[in-house]
Scaffold this motif. Structure first.
Motif, PDB file in Angstrom:
ATOM      1  N   UNK A 297     -69.278 -44.818   7.668  1.00 14.57           N
ATOM      2  CA  UNK A 297     -67.889 -45.269   7.228  1.00 14.57           C
ATOM      3  C   UNK A 297     -67.798 -46.412   6.382  1.00 14.57           C
ATOM      4  N   UNK A 298     -68.758 -47.344   6.830  1.00 19.34           N
ATOM      5  CA  UNK A 298     -68.972 -48.641   5.946  1.00 19.34           C
ATOM      6  C   UNK A 298     -69.485 -48.377   4.584  1.00 19.34           C
ATOM      7  N   UNK A 299     -70.645 -47.287   4.455  1.00 16.11           N
ATOM      8  CA  UNK A 299     -71.080 -46.958   3.321  1.00 16.11           C
ATOM      9  C   UNK A 299     -70.253 -46.170   2.467  1.00 16.11           C
ATOM     10  N   UNK A 300     -69.272 -45.205   3.124  1.00 12.50           N
ATOM     11  CA  UNK A 300     -68.207 -44.607   2.372  1.00 12.50           C
ATOM     12  C   UNK A 300     -67.260 -45.615   1.701  1.00 12.50           C
ATOM     13  N   UNK A 301     -66.834 -46.877   2.151  1.00 12.76           N
ATOM     14  CA  UNK A 301     -66.013 -47.704   1.884  1.00 12.76           C
ATOM     15  C   UNK A 301     -66.685 -48.156   0.436  1.00 12.76           C
ATOM     16  N   UNK A 302     -67.995 -48.448   0.470  1.00 14.49           N
ATOM     17  CA  UNK A 302     -68.597 -49.082  -0.651  1.00 14.49           C
ATOM     18  C   UNK A 302     -68.526 -48.035  -1.848  1.00 14.49           C
ATOM     19  N   UNK A 303     -68.753 -46.766  -1.367  1.00 13.64           N
ATOM     20  CA  UNK A 303     -68.775 -45.824  -2.512  1.00 13.64           C
ATOM     21  C   UNK A 303     -67.503 -45.578  -3.115  1.00 13.64           C
TER      22      UNK A 303
ATOM     23  N   UNK B 273     -64.103 -47.387  -3.014  1.00 12.53           N
ATOM     24  CA  UNK B 273     -63.034 -48.541  -2.445  1.00 12.53           C
ATOM     25  C   UNK B 273     -61.751 -48.289  -2.349  1.00 12.53           C
ATOM     26  N   UNK B 274     -61.140 -47.169  -2.944  1.00  7.23           N
ATOM     27  CA  UNK B 274     -59.834 -46.784  -3.020  1.00  7.23           C
ATOM     28  C   UNK B 274     -59.574 -45.537  -1.851  1.00  7.23           C
ATOM     29  N   UNK B 275     -60.316 -45.576  -0.682  1.00  5.58           N
ATOM     30  CA  UNK B 275     -60.370 -44.736   0.070  1.00  5.58           C
ATOM     31  C   UNK B 275     -59.210 -44.357   0.775  1.00  5.58           C
TER      32      UNK B 275
END
Length: 304
Positions: free
Chosen positions: A180-186, A188-190
């Motif tokens: 989840x944290x990695x997804x937020x980096x990839x 940002x406007x999730x």
């Protein structure tokens, strides 16, 4: 018929899907009852509007598709046209070597390149360091590409973005490894994009679907698919499993007996390789487990 438009499916559920055009504009589309295959996340499709309602007319040929077995062992498509599967591991929770081999088999069967992202490198010391080292030793020997970093500190993230530039990727791995944290980096406007997809689907801002596609600011896309995390392989063949264990199948050619089970048979090349440290014994245990799951009672069924 009105003009055909081309787009990519960002979510699919029930009798409709949400399609994005090249500009990222979302369109809710109905499915034609006469269609055979259902569009899934990542599919490229043609659609047109008729009296205010948009309809999917055609699914473009897929380069690949990720499937998982349902409770009856039948394949169910989850996502299509994927460039890379990223397996996220970390010192904690302790890496599950069987799960890693499951993803190797799944990626190989779908002809999708696999790589490992080793997360939480700022916590690399401690109880999880030894199993993680065993994993990296295994997969380095097998030629699997790896990158390291931390989704918490941001270390290594730019290198990962450069590696997967313009690709469509899926993150997979155990719960708690930091996907989840990695997804937020990839992405940002999730949260914003999730709300837009929910509204376009007509099912409300807080509705979630199994699988969704999100564009990345640097180019490419990320597909978030909880279905890939609950991994069953019983829809695959014994040969698919064997292809995920090239270290074992290569040695098995030199066994004295064609139907060698790699247990206590004389002149077993696989057991000899294990004794010489050329094959991790855990790999053989995992191979037996997955061969059994896919219906292979005897090891000789996995021989090429």
């Amino acid at each position: 018929m009105s003009q055909l438009h081309t787009g990519r499916v960002v979510s699919s559920t029930g009798n409709h899907c949400v399609v994005a055009d090249e500009a990222g504009t979302l369109q809710r589309c109905q499915l034609r009852h006469r269609q055979g295959a259902r569009p899934v996340c990542g599919d490229r499709v043609d659609w047109h509007a008729d009296d205010g309602t948009a309809y999917i007319e055609q699914i473009h040929p897929r380069r690949n598709v990720i499937e998982r077995g349902d409770f009856r062992g039948r394949p169910r498509a989850l996502a299509a046209n994927i460039d890379r599967l990223i397996l996220v591991v970390a010192p904690a929770p302790t890496p599950d070597l069987l799960l890693v081999d499951r993803y190797r088999v799944l990626a190989g069967a779908a002809d999708i390149p696999l790589m490992i992202w080793i997360n939480k490198t700022d916590r690399a010391e401690g109880a999880g360091s030894e199993p993680l080292q065993r994993l990296t030793d295994q997969q380095t020997e097998l030629g699997l590409p790896m990158l390291r970093g931390s989704a918490e500190t941001g270390a290594g993230i730019e290198a990962l973005k450069t590696w997967i530039h313009a690709e469509t990727v899926i993150l997979v791995g155990q719960s708690g490894v930091g996907k989840t944290s990695l997804t937020q980096h990839l992405i940002p406007a999730l949260a914003l994009r999730t709300g837009e997809i929910s509204e376009a689907s007509g099912q409300g801002r807080h509705t979630t679907t199994d699988t969704r596609l999100f564009p990345r600011p640097e180019g490419g896309c990320l597909i978030d698919s909880p279905g890939v995390r609950t991994l069953r392989l019983d829809h695959l063949s014994v040969r698919d499993v064997a292809a995920g264990f090239p270290d074992i199948t290569e040695k098995a050619h030199a066994c004295r007996f064609r139907d060698c089970h790699h247990l206590e048979e004389p002149q077993c090349a696989v057991q000899s390789a294990i004794k010489q440290g050329q094959i991790d014994p855990q790999r053989l245990m995992n191979w037996r487990r997955l061969i059994t799951e896919t219906g292979g009672a005897d090891s000789n069924q996995a021989q090429p």
